[in-house]
Design a protein around this motif. Structure first.
Motif, short mmCIF file in Angstrom:
data_model
loop_
_atom_site.label_atom_id
_atom_site.label_comp_id
_atom_site.label_asym_id
_atom_site.label_seq_id
_atom_site.Cartn_x
_atom_site.Cartn_y
_atom_site.Cartn_z
N VAL A 22 3.06 -4.22 8.70
CA VAL A 22 2.47 -4.36 7.37
C VAL A 22 2.25 -2.98 6.75
O VAL A 22 2.50 -2.78 5.56
N ALA A 23 1.84 -2.00 7.56
CA ALA A 23 1.63 -0.65 7.04
C ALA A 23 2.94 -0.04 6.55
O ALA A 23 2.95 0.70 5.57
N GLY A 48 8.08 3.54 0.82
CA GLY A 48 9.46 3.95 0.98
C GLY A 48 10.44 2.78 0.90
O GLY A 48 11.53 2.91 0.37
N GLU A 49 10.03 1.63 1.42
CA GLU A 49 10.91 0.47 1.47
C GLU A 49 10.16 -0.77 1.02
O GLU A 49 8.94 -0.82 1.06
N GLY A 50 10.92 -1.77 0.66
CA GLY A 50 10.33 -3.03 0.28
C GLY A 50 10.08 -3.91 1.49
O GLY A 50 10.50 -3.60 2.62
#
Length: 119
Positions: free
Chosen positions: A37-38, A44-46
């Motif tokens: 989750v973090a 940086g990413e979805g």
């Protein structure tokens, strides 16, 4: 109509498939869930990319995010608002077009003469 010799049940199993892989529900420790989750919140990413990298469905990661948020709110932890950035607009500059292109002149339509007597 089924002919007794063509019945697939009477022939028995001729082929079977062996599925390899997880095959059951995976149990994820809370620490691993929290780290996944973090990664989603790192910016940086979805969620889809993080889920794909860990072999998960994005809906599962969204559920973990929701559950973790509820746990933190129940513990009294105030989470910062995660509002998306306000849309920014690029100013549009409109200039008057000084050179107006003139359209080519059209000839007026000529009426055709009728060939014959009108009835």
């Amino acid at each position: 109509m089924i002919i007794s010799g063509d019945d697939p049940v009477s022939k028995g199993a001729q082929r079977f498939e062996v599925f390899t892989g997880a095959g059951k529900r995976r149990e994820w420790p809370p620490e691993v869930k929290a780290s996944i989750v973090a990664e989603c919140y790192s910016g940086g990413e979805g969620v889809s990319a993080v889920a794909r990298r860990h072999g998960l469905d994005p809906s599962q990661v969204y559920a973990w995010r929701r559950d973790l948020r509820k746990q933190l709110e129940a513990a009294g932890v105030v989470l910062p608002a995660t509002e998306p950035e306000a849309p920014s607009f690029v100013p549009a500059i409109v200039e008057a077009d000084v050179t107006v292109a003139s359209s080519p002149k059209r000839r007026p339509h000529r009426r055709r003469r009728s060939t014959g007597a009108a009835v």
